[in-house]
Scaffold this motif. Structure first.
Motif, PDB file in Angstrom:
ATOM      1  N   LEU A 178       6.314   0.769   4.337  1.00  0.00           N
ATOM      2  CA  LEU A 178       6.776   1.969   5.028  1.00  0.00           C
ATOM      3  C   LEU A 178       5.726   3.067   4.936  1.00  0.00           C
ATOM      4  N   THR A 179       5.675   3.916   5.941  1.00  0.00           N
ATOM      5  CA  THR A 179       4.805   5.089   5.936  1.00  0.00           C
ATOM      6  C   THR A 179       5.687   6.329   6.043  1.00  0.00           C
ATOM      7  N   PHE A 180       5.484   7.255   5.109  1.00  0.00           N
ATOM      8  CA  PHE A 180       6.323   8.453   5.037  1.00  0.00           C
ATOM      9  C   PHE A 180       5.431   9.677   5.078  1.00  0.00           C
ATOM     10  N   ASP A 181       5.777  10.613   5.952  1.00  0.00           N
ATOM     11  CA  ASP A 181       5.044  11.872   6.090  1.00  0.00           C
ATOM     12  C   ASP A 181       5.756  12.934   5.254  1.00  0.00           C
ATOM     13  N   THR A 182       5.121  13.393   4.168  1.00  0.00           N
ATOM     14  CA  THR A 182       5.768  14.357   3.279  1.00  0.00           C
ATOM     15  C   THR A 182       5.827  15.746   3.886  1.00  0.00           C
ATOM     16  N   ALA A 183       4.958  16.056   4.860  1.00  0.00           N
ATOM     17  CA  ALA A 183       5.018  17.352   5.534  1.00  0.00           C
ATOM     18  C   ALA A 183       6.213  17.396   6.484  1.00  0.00           C
ATOM     19  N   GLN A 184       6.376  16.332   7.280  1.00  0.00           N
ATOM     20  CA  GLN A 184       7.537  16.234   8.160  1.00  0.00           C
ATOM     21  C   GLN A 184       8.792  15.840   7.387  1.00  0.00           C
ATOM     22  N   PHE A 185       8.591  15.312   6.198  1.00  0.00           N
ATOM     23  CA  PHE A 185       9.659  14.804   5.342  1.00  0.00           C
ATOM     24  C   PHE A 185      10.483  13.765   6.095  1.00  0.00           C
ATOM     25  N   ALA A 186       9.752  12.763   6.630  1.00  0.00           N
ATOM     26  CA  ALA A 186      10.407  11.754   7.454  1.00  0.00           C
ATOM     27  C   ALA A 186       9.593  10.466   7.461  1.00  0.00           C
ATOM     28  N   LEU A 187      10.286   9.370   7.684  1.00  0.00           N
ATOM     29  CA  LEU A 187       9.648   8.066   7.862  1.00  0.00           C
ATOM     30  C   LEU A 187       8.987   8.013   9.225  1.00  0.00           C
ATOM     31  N   THR A 188       7.762   7.478   9.276  1.00  0.00           N
ATOM     32  CA  THR A 188       7.065   7.375  10.554  1.00  0.00           C
ATOM     33  C   THR A 188       6.822   5.936  10.988  1.00  0.00           C
ATOM     34  N   ASP A 189       6.934   4.969  10.042  1.00  0.00           N
ATOM     35  CA  ASP A 189       6.642   3.583  10.417  1.00  0.00           C
ATOM     36  C   ASP A 189       7.176   2.663   9.331  1.00  0.00           C
ATOM     37  N   SER A 190       7.596   1.454   9.726  1.00  0.00           N
ATOM     38  CA  SER A 190       7.974   0.445   8.743  1.00  0.00           C
ATOM     39  C   SER A 190       7.908  -0.934   9.386  1.00  0.00           C
ATOM     40  N   PHE A 191       7.596  -1.934   8.564  1.00  0.00           N
ATOM     41  CA  PHE A 191       7.586  -3.310   9.056  1.00  0.00           C
ATOM     42  C   PHE A 191       7.738  -4.260   7.873  1.00  0.00           C
ATOM     43  N   ILE A 192       8.214  -5.460   8.137  1.00  0.00           N
ATOM     44  CA  ILE A 192       8.366  -6.470   7.103  1.00  0.00           C
ATOM     45  C   ILE A 192       6.997  -7.083   6.843  1.00  0.00           C
ATOM     46  N   SER A 193       6.505  -6.936   5.611  1.00  0.00           N
ATOM     47  CA  SER A 193       5.132  -7.324   5.304  1.00  0.00           C
ATOM     48  C   SER A 193       5.021  -8.684   4.622  1.00  0.00           C
ATOM     49  N   ILE A 194       6.088  -9.183   4.017  1.00  0.00           N
ATOM     50  CA  ILE A 194       6.114 -10.548   3.509  1.00  0.00           C
ATOM     51  C   ILE A 194       7.555 -11.034   3.609  1.00  0.00           C
ATOM     52  N   ASN A 195       7.733 -12.303   3.966  1.00  0.00           N
ATOM     53  CA  ASN A 195       9.090 -12.823   4.072  1.00  0.00           C
ATOM     54  C   ASN A 195       9.118 -14.291   3.694  1.00  0.00           C
ATOM     55  N   GLY A 196      10.336 -14.810   3.550  1.00  0.00           N
ATOM     56  CA  GLY A 196      10.499 -16.188   3.121  1.00  0.00           C
ATOM     57  C   GLY A 196      10.359 -16.363   1.625  1.00  0.00           C
ATOM     58  N   THR A 197      10.335 -15.281   0.899  1.00  0.00           N
ATOM     59  CA  THR A 197      10.391 -15.322  -0.564  1.00  0.00           C
ATOM     60  C   THR A 197      11.861 -15.244  -0.977  1.00  0.00           C
ATOM     61  N   SER A 198      12.134 -15.218  -2.272  1.00  0.00           N
ATOM     62  CA  SER A 198      13.522 -15.266  -2.701  1.00  0.00           C
ATOM     63  C   SER A 198      13.762 -14.325  -3.876  1.00  0.00           C
ATOM     64  N   VAL A 199      14.776 -13.510  -3.745  1.00  0.00           N
ATOM     65  CA  VAL A 199      15.225 -12.601  -4.804  1.00  0.00           C
ATOM     66  C   VAL A 199      14.074 -11.717  -5.294  1.00  0.00           C
ATOM     67  N   ASN A 200      13.460 -10.997  -4.356  1.00  0.00           N
ATOM     68  CA  ASN A 200      12.382 -10.074  -4.700  1.00  0.00           C
ATOM     69  C   ASN A 200      12.984  -8.873  -5.407  1.00  0.00           C
ATOM     70  N   CYS A 201      12.924  -8.898  -6.732  1.00  0.00           N
ATOM     71  CA  CYS A 201      13.610  -7.873  -7.505  1.00  0.00           C
ATOM     72  C   CYS A 201      12.679  -6.685  -7.737  1.00  0.00           C
TER      73      CYS A 201
END
Length: 471
Positions: A157-180
């Protein structure tokens, strides 16, 4: 990266409560205050910090994004929610997909922040603790899945602290299990850990129980490969000592949990392999840390390390790695979870450790390559004081941040240099289970705390008068 733990501040503030000195390397070094926290004999409400650690009483505060009082916080703090799971987003009438077009997974857990070169822009990598069985389903691009029938994932995720808002997000790894949980690396990546040893033996197409690496400034991890030499066990979190490159690992497996270290062949290339070892208390083989140790609070115990000869056993149970270390005298902990490096020490939580089974906070101080000191910093006398500490981080202002994973009301709590507990945040979201806080971490400038609530799956950014206390 997060700002370094202010050890000098701890030394100065802790002079009045330091019980003695420790001989290290032939010299005399005063115990840092966080090594003498919660002096023996202090119990119950005596462990509560005056004026709630300087922050004063907490009260419900409306979320800037939804207008709902999702959190209870001290006066002067404000927050915004973001990064909702697809299901929770639908309930709130918010977008529930990332910039990649895939639904955002639920069960938000461990997380870390990374600098981007822009002071106002922070990158986060967040775990999703999904995937106990193949029925959980797939998250993200199936062409890049490690195991197409496993549901675990990480989101960047990318978060802009000046805008205090999320600007982007994407699933960067998948097919793993129980990522704690996991941990950040000095070179700008996230190590995500699988809290399971499920695999081909029970319906998956790949074996699980490993550590994977996710670059914070990269895109989707293609053809993910586990770091098998780091062990196949019920992983929780990792922390790297940047001075040595040694990776410390926690295990969450009841009272048969070990504290491990991985000695990499190449400190900046964990894929090159290395050696896995387990902590043992010198002169006390098989030492059980989880009961009858409250009288040791603040008193260092010398340790040594025993080598795990088969870190990736073909025939697997939850104790396959632990039993190898235990046979050589390795120490047993009760459900080790969060783990964080700062100021030359590794801080970690035993979620169900202690006589009350309500949790312990530990510190490991390395001493050369072969030894070190293990210190019990805090043991909860009851769930009213501290209830099952899970994820942990170190605040830029000198306190330890503890995310609770117990029953009933769940808090983010702070532990100050005097060994006193105080409340910072209370989860007001009504969920039937898994209402735990997780993934607390700070922006590189130390002004914003990010934290997750696992169910229904939401992240928060919190800002305010941090200088009033130790967080």
């Amino acid at each position: 990266m997060t700002t370094s733990f202010d050890r000098r501040k701890f030394l100065q503030r802790g002079a009045a409560v330091t019980a003695g000195t420790v001989l290290v390397g032939g010299g005399t070094q005063a115990l840092a205050a966080h090594g003498a926290l919660a002096a023996p004999g202090r119990r119950g409400q005596e462990l509560k910090a005056e004026n709630n650690g300087g922050y004063g009483p907490i009260a419900p505060v409306n979320d800037m994004a939804t207008g709902l009082p999702l959190l209870t916080l001290p006066a002067g703090f404000e927050y915004t929610s973001f990064g909702y799971s697809a299901a929770y987003a639908a309930a709130l009438g918010k977008p529930g997909t990332g910039s990649d077009g895939y639904p955002t997974p639920d069960r938000h857990d461990g997380m870390a922040t990374f600098a981007t070169g822009n002071d106002d822009v922070v990158r986060l990598v967040r775990n999703h603790e999904r995937g106990y069985g193949p029925a959980e389903g797939l998250q993200g691009d199936p062409d890049n899945a490690y195991d197409p029938v496993a549901g675990g994932a990480c989101t960047t995720l990318t978060f802009d602290t000046a805008q205090f808002a999320l600007t982007d997000s994407f699933i960067s790894i998948n097919g793993t299990s129980v990522n704690c949980a996991g941990g950040l690396t000095p070179w700008g990546s996230w190590l995500t850990c699988e809290e399971t040893v499920n695999g081909r033996q029970n319906g998956f197409t790949q074996d699980h129980g490993y550590v994977f690496e996710v670059p914070a400034d990269g895109g989707v991890v293609e053809n993910p490969e586990p770091y098998r030499a780091m062990g196949r066990f019920v992983h929780e979190a990792v922390a790297i000592d940047p001075a040595t490159g040694i990776v410390y690992e926690t295990e969450d497996s009841g009272n048969t949990s070990g504290f491990y270290r991985f000695l990499p062949t190449d400190p900046q290339n964990l894929a090159a392999g290395g050696q896995l070892q387990m902590l043992a208390v010198k002169g006390q083989p098989g030492f059980q840390t989880y009961t009858g140790v409250s009288d040791r609070i603040g008193n260092p115990m010398p340790v040594e390390w025993v080598t795990i000869t088969d870190p990736d056993p073909a025939a697997i149970t939850t104790e396959s790695v632990f039993s190898q270390g235990a046979a050589q005298g390795g120490a047993a902990f009760a459900r080790l979870e969060g783990c964080w490096y700062d100021g030359g020490s590794i801080f970690f939580n035993a979620t169900s450790g202690g006589d009350a089974q309500a949790g312990q906070v530990w510190e490991y101080r390395p001493r050369g390559r072969s030894g070190g000191q293990l210190i019990l910093l805090f043991e909860s006398p009851s769930r009213e004081v501290l209830d099952a500490p899970d994820n942990i981080t170190v605040s830029p202002r000198g306190g330890l941040v503890l995310c609770e994973d117990g029953g009933g009301d769940q808090y983010v709590r702070g532990l100050n240099e005097r060994g006193e507990i105080f409340d910072f945040a209370l989860n007001n979201i009504q969920t039937p289970a898994d209402a735990e806080f997780a993934g607390a971490c700070f922006s590189p400038d130390g002004e914003v705390m990010f934290v997750n609530v696992q169910t229904p799956g939401v992240s928060f950014a919190i800002r305010g008068p941090w200088e009033n206390g130790a967080l």
